[in-house]
Design an enzyme around this catalytic site. Structure first.
Site, short mmCIF file in Angstrom:
data_model
loop_
_atom_site.label_atom_id
_atom_site.label_comp_id
_atom_site.label_asym_id
_atom_site.label_seq_id
_atom_site.Cartn_x
_atom_site.Cartn_y
_atom_site.Cartn_z
N HIS A 288 -29.64 -25.10 21.19
CA HIS A 288 -29.02 -24.34 22.28
C HIS A 288 -30.05 -23.55 23.10
O HIS A 288 -29.71 -22.96 24.13
CB HIS A 288 -27.98 -23.39 21.70
N ASP B 196 -27.62 -29.38 19.87
CA ASP B 196 -26.97 -28.26 20.54
C ASP B 196 -25.55 -28.03 20.02
O ASP B 196 -24.82 -28.98 19.74
CB ASP B 196 -26.91 -28.58 22.04
N SER C 146 -25.12 -21.60 28.83
CA SER C 146 -23.99 -21.38 27.92
C SER C 146 -22.82 -20.76 28.70
O SER C 146 -22.29 -21.38 29.62
CB SER C 146 -24.45 -20.51 26.75
#
Length: 308
Positions: free
Chosen positions: A288, A261, A118
């Site tokens: 995610h 995601d 991320s």
């Protein structure tokens, strides 16, 4: 499966503008002296390393040493709540300098692999583009963000697909900036359960990291650089972009994201188009946190890439 050795410690991190001494906390699974380690940068920014602890299975199952760390301002590293809102202090360059310092202190700067998750992919991409580190041999973009604008567009689309009540609550409280209202928190959780982690029961390690981002815990780095939620980006990261510069990522690169995601395919596409040596794997029925949602598949793909 043999349990890997575990060691942890702190590295001094000198920041000229901060009077008090600062430290970066790290934890190592396995022995980096026996094989090239994988250094992992967590998301958030400010989420800490806890939700990545299951990466220890890479060491146990595949013999790959793993180094996790808490970036400055969160977790077990030095907290700097007095700097909240200071966008001139909380910069990508600060975290790149911290990464330089950590790699050198752990004596792995000449031979390591790197995974960003991320926000960690913003840090990782910028680090490679600007530093051109000779010691990094592989780069893994896990649930990556190539552009704040693309990410914002993607999450807006995902919000538009939520149930009407949740969508209305999110838009209402974004408009009034009442982000700590229980209505906003509840509606946000509908988004998170679809696009952040799809497990019915969230692991304690994940909850530990998410608690660091909770508005009631005064998450200095997250609020300053990102904003009050995953999809409400009001900090400087909303304007970040590596698009047009990713051709400078000159190491073999693996992109991984989840089918559901929040970092959708559109957010990852610039990585795939621009990076010269790249492959892309999407984990089905995951979002995610695919290493939590489908660990066998995620770690198998990751290990095969690193060991090939």
């Amino acid at each position: 499966m043999q349990q890997p050795s575990v060691s942890s410690g702190e590295v001094d991190f000198y920041i000229p503008s901060i009077e008090k001494p600062c430290k970066t906390f790290y934890i190592i699974y396995g022995d980096p002296k026996t094989r090239r380690p994988l250094v992992c940068a967590h998301g958030g920014p400010g989420a800490g390393h806890a939700y990545l602890k299951s990466f220890a299975s890479l060491t146990a199952d595949y013999g790959i040493p793993v180094i996790l760390y808490d970036q400055i301002g969160c977790g077990n590293s030095t907290l700097l709540p007095e700097t909240i809102g200071d966008i001139n202090f909380w910069t990508i360059d600060l975290f790149m300098t911290e990464l330089d310092n950590l790699l050198k202190a752990l004596n792995v700067e000449d031979d390591y692999d790197f995974l960003g998750q991320s926000w960690g992919t913003i840090l990782g991409s910028e680090y490679i583009i600007s530093r051109q580190p000779k010691g990094m041999k592989h780069y893994i973009i896990s649930n990556g963000v190539a552009s704040g604008k693309l990410f914002g567009e993607a999450t807006r689309k995902l919000i538009s697909e939520l149930p009407q009540e949740s969508r209305d609550m999110i838009l209402k409280h974004e408009s009034s900036k009442t982000y700590d209202d229980p209505e906003f928190q509840e509606a946000s959780m509908v988004f998170y359960k679809r696009h952040v982690c799809r497990l019915d029961d969230w692991p304690e390690d994940l909850m530990q990291s998410l608690n660091l981002l909770d508005l009631h815990n005064n998450p200095t780095v997250y609020l300053t650089m990102n904003g009050p939620s995953e999809f409400t980006m009001v900090g400087p990261l909303k304007d970040y972009s590596a698009v047009g510069r990713l051709h400078m990522v000159n190491v073999p690169t693996l992109i991984m994201n989840g089918e559901f995601d929040e970092t959708t395919d559109s957010v990852n596409m610039p990585f795939f188009i621009e990076i010269p040596k790249v492959r892309w794997v999407t984990i089905s029925n995951a979002s995610h946190m695919p290493w939590l949602e489908d660990p066998d598949r995620y770690f198998s793909v990751l290990a095969n890439f690193l060991l090939s």
